[in-house]
Design a protein around this motif. Structure first.
Motif, PDB file in Angstrom:
ATOM      1  N   LEU A  96       9.142  -0.137  -1.752  1.00  0.00           N
ATOM      2  CA  LEU A  96       9.249   0.945  -2.736  1.00  0.00           C
ATOM      3  C   LEU A  96      10.453   0.746  -3.654  1.00  0.00           C
ATOM      4  O   LEU A  96      10.453   1.226  -4.790  1.00  0.00           O
ATOM      5  CB  LEU A  96       9.350   2.299  -2.028  1.00  0.00           C
ATOM      6  N   LEU A 103       8.703   5.916 -10.808  1.00  0.00           N
ATOM      7  CA  LEU A 103       7.857   6.323  -9.693  1.00  0.00           C
ATOM      8  C   LEU A 103       8.697   6.669  -8.472  1.00  0.00           C
ATOM      9  O   LEU A 103       8.515   7.717  -7.848  1.00  0.00           O
ATOM     10  CB  LEU A 103       6.863   5.206  -9.357  1.00  0.00           C
ATOM     11  N   ARG A 104       9.609   5.775  -8.125  1.00  0.00           N
ATOM     12  CA  ARG A 104      10.424   6.008  -6.922  1.00  0.00           C
ATOM     13  C   ARG A 104      11.299   7.256  -7.069  1.00  0.00           C
ATOM     14  O   ARG A 104      11.495   8.001  -6.105  1.00  0.00           O
ATOM     15  CB  ARG A 104      11.295   4.773  -6.647  1.00  0.00           C
ATOM     16  N   LEU A 107       9.370  10.355  -6.054  1.00  0.00           N
ATOM     17  CA  LEU A 107       8.733  10.421  -4.745  1.00  0.00           C
ATOM     18  C   LEU A 107       9.638  11.161  -3.766  1.00  0.00           C
ATOM     19  O   LEU A 107      10.832  10.901  -3.694  1.00  0.00           O
ATOM     20  CB  LEU A 107       8.452   9.022  -4.198  1.00  0.00           C
ATOM     21  N   THR A 110       7.066   9.575   2.140  1.00  0.00           N
ATOM     22  CA  THR A 110       6.102   8.532   2.460  1.00  0.00           C
ATOM     23  C   THR A 110       5.563   8.822   3.852  1.00  0.00           C
ATOM     24  O   THR A 110       6.329   8.902   4.815  1.00  0.00           O
ATOM     25  CB  THR A 110       6.734   7.133   2.426  1.00  0.00           C
ATOM     26  N   GLY A 121      -2.005   8.629  -2.818  1.00  0.00           N
ATOM     27  CA  GLY A 121      -0.843   9.220  -3.479  1.00  0.00           C
ATOM     28  C   GLY A 121      -1.198  10.606  -3.949  1.00  0.00           C
ATOM     29  O   GLY A 121      -2.300  10.827  -4.472  1.00  0.00           O
ATOM     30  N   VAL A 131       3.415   9.420  -0.949  1.00  0.00           N
ATOM     31  CA  VAL A 131       2.535   8.270  -0.808  1.00  0.00           C
ATOM     32  C   VAL A 131       2.075   8.202   0.637  1.00  0.00           C
ATOM     33  O   VAL A 131       2.870   8.397   1.570  1.00  0.00           O
ATOM     34  CB  VAL A 131       3.260   6.967  -1.211  1.00  0.00           C
ATOM     35  N   GLU A 155      -0.790   3.941  -6.206  1.00  0.00           N
ATOM     36  CA  GLU A 155      -0.788   5.212  -5.473  1.00  0.00           C
ATOM     37  C   GLU A 155       0.405   6.091  -5.873  1.00  0.00           C
ATOM     38  O   GLU A 155       0.273   7.316  -5.974  1.00  0.00           O
ATOM     39  CB  GLU A 155      -0.790   4.960  -3.968  1.00  0.00           C
ATOM     40  N   ALA A 156       1.544   5.488  -6.113  1.00  0.00           N
ATOM     41  CA  ALA A 156       2.698   6.275  -6.562  1.00  0.00           C
ATOM     42  C   ALA A 156       2.456   6.853  -7.950  1.00  0.00           C
ATOM     43  O   ALA A 156       2.962   7.937  -8.278  1.00  0.00           O
ATOM     44  CB  ALA A 156       3.958   5.415  -6.553  1.00  0.00           C
TER      45      ALA A 156
END
Length: 254
Positions: A96, A103-104, A107, A110, A121, A131, A155-156
């Motif tokens: 990741l 994206l990260r 998030l 997970t 996601g 995710v 997915e993210a």
């Protein structure tokens, strides 16, 4: 009676998470710094094996990243004790750290389970995008094909960008202007898959000059130029793939 889909060209790809396996690789640098054990805690998580959200105790680990991001990894105790459950978190946390920062950064969670199920996601509750990872045969096939990173980016994108992009006037106008879809998966699921299916191709064009074949990049640029411009207009932070200051592509006039 003909429909818009009848006059569209056939999409060039079936699914775009598989078209650029060298876009991000395990040899690339990661922003991952450390994984901190937090013990057991009750969490609501999604499990494709029962196709539902369930509330259960999970082993918890905070993954920290160089830019200050923190993602809580929630690992099913079916892996064993805390040490055994830490292993899949320790495997995926650096991955990741290789995905685009936009994206990260957004998030929150997970979720990791065993099982032969696809990844996923979701924006989850609207404030804690997550995710989903199942570590069985499909995950191994992603690894074998060299597309694990690209699958996670896809997915993210669902978790982070879908709700911010898919219903905006700019995106809807881009879809109409392009008049085509980049993949059959996007065409068959235009409201749920088009953003995620278009984002990996966007990264392939803007950041993959040395890693993605020119023919692939040319096909993307010819098929969804308006969507590429729509992503550009968002000024997304895609580091470590490429510095935003040099995002705009050379050799593609759109």
């Amino acid at each position: 009676m003909s429909t818009a889909s009848d006059v569209m060209s056939a999409p060039p790809f079936s699914g775009t998470a598989f078209i650029a396996p060298n876009l991000v690789t395990s040899a690339d640098p990661t922003a991952f710094v450390a994984l901190v054990d937090k013990g057991l805690g009750s969490r609501m998580v999604f499990d494709r094996r029962v196709n539902a959200y369930v509330t259960m105790d999970m082993f918890l680990y905070d993954a920290t990243y160089a830019d200050g991001d923190v993602i809580e990894f929630q690992v099913n105790p079916e892996f064993g004790d805390a040490a055994a459950s830490r292993e899949p978190a320790a495997f995926y946390a650096p991955i990741l750290g290789r995905m685009p920062a936009v994206l990260r950064r957004h998030l929150a969670y997970t979720w990791i389970h065993r099982g032969d199920q696809p990844f996923g996601g979701t924006p989850f509750d609207g404030e804690h995008p997550a995710v989903l990872i199942h570590t069985g045969s499909l995950a191994q096939s992603y690894i074998n094909q060299g597309v694990l990173e690209e699958i996670l980016i896809h997915e993210a994108t669902h978790a982070v960008l879908d709700v911010r992009v898919r219903d905006t006037p700019a995106w809807l106008a881009a879809q109409a202007a392009d008049g085509e879809f980049i993949s059959t998966y996007a065409r068959d699921n235009p409201t749920s898959e088009d953003v995620a299916e278009s984002f990996v191709p966007y990264l392939a064009v803007c950041c993959g000059q040395d890693r993605v074949p020119a023919a692939t990049r040319d096909t993307i640029a010819a098929t969804i130029p308006a969507r590429l411009r729509a992503f550009d207009a968002l000024l997304l932070d895609v580091r470590p793939l490429q510095d935003p200051a040099v995002l705009f592509r050379d050799g593609f006039d759109f």
